[in-house]
Design an enzyme around this catalytic site. Structure first.
Site, PDB file in Angstrom:
ATOM      1  N   LEU A  98       0.972  11.141  12.598  1.00 26.70           N
ATOM      2  CA  LEU A  98      -0.002  11.794  11.718  1.00 26.70           C
ATOM      3  C   LEU A  98      -1.361  11.153  11.909  1.00 26.70           C
ATOM      4  O   LEU A  98      -1.531   9.967  11.670  1.00 26.70           O
ATOM      5  CB  LEU A  98       0.433  11.648  10.264  1.00 26.70           C
ATOM      6  CG  LEU A  98      -0.507  12.172   9.184  1.00 26.70           C
ATOM      7  CD1 LEU A  98      -0.593  13.684   9.253  1.00 26.70           C
ATOM      8  CD2 LEU A  98      -0.027  11.727   7.814  1.00 26.70           C
ATOM      9  N   SER A 119      12.476  14.958   1.957  1.00 32.68           N
ATOM     10  CA  SER A 119      13.689  15.181   1.185  1.00 32.68           C
ATOM     11  C   SER A 119      14.670  16.004   2.004  1.00 32.68           C
ATOM     12  O   SER A 119      14.400  16.361   3.153  1.00 32.68           O
ATOM     13  CB  SER A 119      13.345  15.881  -0.131  1.00 32.68           C
ATOM     14  OG  SER A 119      12.683  17.115   0.128  1.00 32.68           O
ATOM     15  N   LYS A 158       0.828  -1.209   0.000  1.00 34.26           N
ATOM     16  CA  LYS A 158       0.000   0.000   0.000  1.00 34.26           C
ATOM     17  C   LYS A 158       0.861   1.258   0.000  1.00 34.26           C
ATOM     18  O   LYS A 158       0.587   2.223  -0.736  1.00 34.26           O
ATOM     19  CB  LYS A 158      -0.929  -0.001   1.219  1.00 34.26           C
ATOM     20  CG  LYS A 158      -2.089  -0.964   1.096  1.00 34.26           C
ATOM     21  CD  LYS A 158      -2.927  -0.976   2.366  1.00 34.26           C
ATOM     22  CE  LYS A 158      -4.111  -1.935   2.239  1.00 34.26           C
ATOM     23  NZ  LYS A 158      -4.925  -1.986   3.478  1.00 34.26           N
ATOM     24  N   GLY A 215       3.459  20.593   2.499  1.00 33.61           N
ATOM     25  CA  GLY A 215       3.576  19.402   3.330  1.00 33.61           C
ATOM     26  C   GLY A 215       3.076  18.150   2.642  1.00 33.61           C
ATOM     27  O   GLY A 215       3.512  17.043   2.943  1.00 33.61           O
ATOM     28  N   GLY A 216       2.185  18.299   1.710  1.00 30.57           N
ATOM     29  CA  GLY A 216       1.630  17.208   0.924  1.00 30.57           C
ATOM     30  C   GLY A 216       0.722  17.813  -0.131  1.00 30.57           C
ATOM     31  O   GLY A 216       0.366  18.998  -0.062  1.00 30.57           O
ATOM     32  N   CYS A 236       7.975  21.242  10.452  1.00 32.01           N
ATOM     33  CA  CYS A 236       7.897  21.918   9.159  1.00 32.01           C
ATOM     34  C   CYS A 236       7.544  23.389   9.263  1.00 32.01           C
ATOM     35  O   CYS A 236       7.726  24.137   8.309  1.00 32.01           O
ATOM     36  CB  CYS A 236       6.885  21.218   8.260  1.00 32.01           C
ATOM     37  SG  CYS A 236       7.444  19.618   7.668  1.00 32.01           S
ATOM     38  N   ILE A 247       1.081   4.130  -2.895  1.00 31.73           N
ATOM     39  CA  ILE A 247       0.923   5.560  -2.625  1.00 31.73           C
ATOM     40  C   ILE A 247       2.131   6.332  -3.148  1.00 31.73           C
ATOM     41  O   ILE A 247       2.004   7.450  -3.667  1.00 31.73           O
ATOM     42  CB  ILE A 247       0.742   5.804  -1.113  1.00 31.73           C
ATOM     43  CG1 ILE A 247      -0.609   5.253  -0.647  1.00 31.73           C
ATOM     44  CG2 ILE A 247       0.845   7.288  -0.777  1.00 31.73           C
ATOM     45  CD1 ILE A 247      -0.768   5.234   0.855  1.00 31.73           C
TER      46      ILE A 247
END
Length: 453
Positions: free
Chosen positions: A262, A211, A47, A305-306, A152, A51
């Site tokens: 998360l 990264s 999974k 962040g996404g 972040c 993703i």
């Protein structure tokens, strides 16, 4: 009478910016190589690897490839192993990013009064900021602050901290030239996350997103020797903590690195707070031009962040991908570099090719910067861009970027979601497994939770 929360004429400006990415650009299959080499196949691992194909990230910047020795030990690297690589491979990035910012600022090393730094991917005493200062040749007394626990949001947190320090110097009629430095080396923790996926059979998306990068800026209070003209003026900021959310977003220490925390609540929590934070920020800054009242009137430097951080902002704030063009650019080409990303986004935003694709063909004078971090913390700032400053000519940020063709930069961000299965216009790749309906539901739900700090 002005509100006690109103910002006056602060006299603060960003006079230099710099970002430095490491030399390697990892495609998604680098994670697959390590997964197949060290871990058995399982539903959870598959999974995550599925993703990994659909994050919207083309390449992630890294200090090494999947062949790097630190990720090819029998067991995942320890914190001590990770620290050695952070210092040997990460600190030089921070030194170079700082040099870029100092050169653009037009100041001498001896004029730096403070250094405010952050990282969430290392912990040591002395901190990495000590070695950055040493590498830059700082030999005079400098006030240093190293922030921890801000994730972040760290880039804007360092800038907010620097702003308050600079205002303190202004009250004393003393010059302030503050170096803000962010450094993250995240890709070395891939084995730690893959081990957790294997052992706990959890869906952990950190290996697909994070990264490596260093970025820096110089903040001036305008007192003292002349400097370069401002790149951005800092007009004000909004900081808040969402109550009872500390368990929703985090980056917890572990013997083999740090582990992403998360919860499924994060997407809604972060999008819900955007508009009230924006409105409160605007209210605190008097005398904005009348044409700057709605979110779409501004350019946005959003921490990527996404993918759903960006698409969620579009939805709730009524803005387009072009408003966040630099955020998409950095996300797609370099990934999420945690605290180091936001200064890199701000640096990228002022380039000519970014201006060329601004909404309605017009780059905005005013820019909203925004990032989320553990807590959950919200950092938002309002900047005024100096349209006369497009940045100095510097070498490419990585060796890889020196050979990247112009065609690689021509990306249609409005069609980014078409690469995600189940979205309109998505194309099947010949020879690859086509996701079933259940796969599509899983991927889309998982991506909805990719709102890392």
């Amino acid at each position: 009478m002005a509100s006690p929360n109103t910002f006056g004429e602060l006299g603060l400006s960003i006079i230099g910016l710099g970002a430095q990415y490491p030399p390697y650009l990892l495609k998604p299959d680098e994670v697959n190589k390590l997964a197949s080499k060290y871990y058995p196949d399982s539903s959870a691992m598959q999974k995550v690897l599925d993703i990994n194909k659909y994050t919207g990230i083309d390449t992630r910047s890294s200090i090494g490839t999947s062949d790097h020795p630190v990720v090819n030990q029998t067991d995942p690297p320890s914190i001590a192993d990770l620290h050695k690589v952070f210092i040997s491979d990460g600190v030089p990035l921070a030194i170079e990013a700082s040099r870029k910012a100092i050169v653009e600022a037009g100041i001498d090393i001896s004029e730096i009064t403070h250094i405010v730094s952050t990282t969430c991917t290392d912990s040591a005493n002395p901190g990495f900021d000590h070695f950055v200062a040493k590498g830059l040749g700082v030999s005079h007394n400098v006030e240093k602050v190293l922030l921890h626990g801000v994730g972040c949001a760290g880039g804007l947190t360092t800038l907010r901290t620097a702003a308050n320090l600079a205002l303190g110097h202004s009250m004393r009629r003393k010059p302030a030239r503050i170096l803000c430095v962010t450094l993250e080396v995240s890709t070395t923790m891939v084995r730690s996350e893959l081990s957790s996926i294997n052992e706990l059979q959890e869906t952990r998306i950190g290996p697909c997103l994070f990264s490596d990068c260093a970025s820096a800026l110089i903040l001036s209070n305008g007192i003292g020797q002349p400097t370069a003209e401002p790149v951005y003026e800092l007009l004000g900021w909004e900081h808040r903590i969402l109550s009872d959310t500390e368990a929703d977003l985090g980056f917890d220490v572990d013997p083999v690195g740090w582990k992403v925390v998360l919860s499924p609540r994060v997407p809604k929590l972060t999008t819900d707070v955007l508009k009230p934070s924006f409105l409160e920020l605007l209210e605190s800054i008097p005398n904005l031009p009348a044409e700057y009242r709605e979110a779409r009137d501004f350019d946005w430097a959003m921490h990527p962040g996404g993918l759903t951080i960006l698409t969620g902002a579009e939805r709730v704030m009524g803005i387009s991908p072009e408003h966040m063009r630099a955020s998409y650019d950095r996300y797609m080409n370099h990934g999420n570099s945690s605290s180091a990303t936001i200064f890199s986004v701000m640096d990228r935003l002022r380039s000519k090719d970014m201006d060329a694709i601004a909404p309605d063909g017009r780059a905005r004078d005013y820019v909203v910067g925004c990032a989320f971090g553990p807590g959950i913390a919200v950092e938002m700032m309002l900047l005024k861009r100096n349209m006369g400053r497009l940045g100095i000519q510097t070498p490419p940020e990585t060796d890889s970027e020196a050979s990247r063709s112009d065609a690689d930069e021509d990306v249609d961000w409005t069609s980014l979601e078409s690469s995600i299965p189940g979205t309109p216009g998505s194309a099947d790749i010949q020879g690859e497994h086509r996701p079933t309906l259940s796969d599509e539901i899983f991927v889309n739900e998982a991506l909805a939770n990719v709102e890392l700090d």
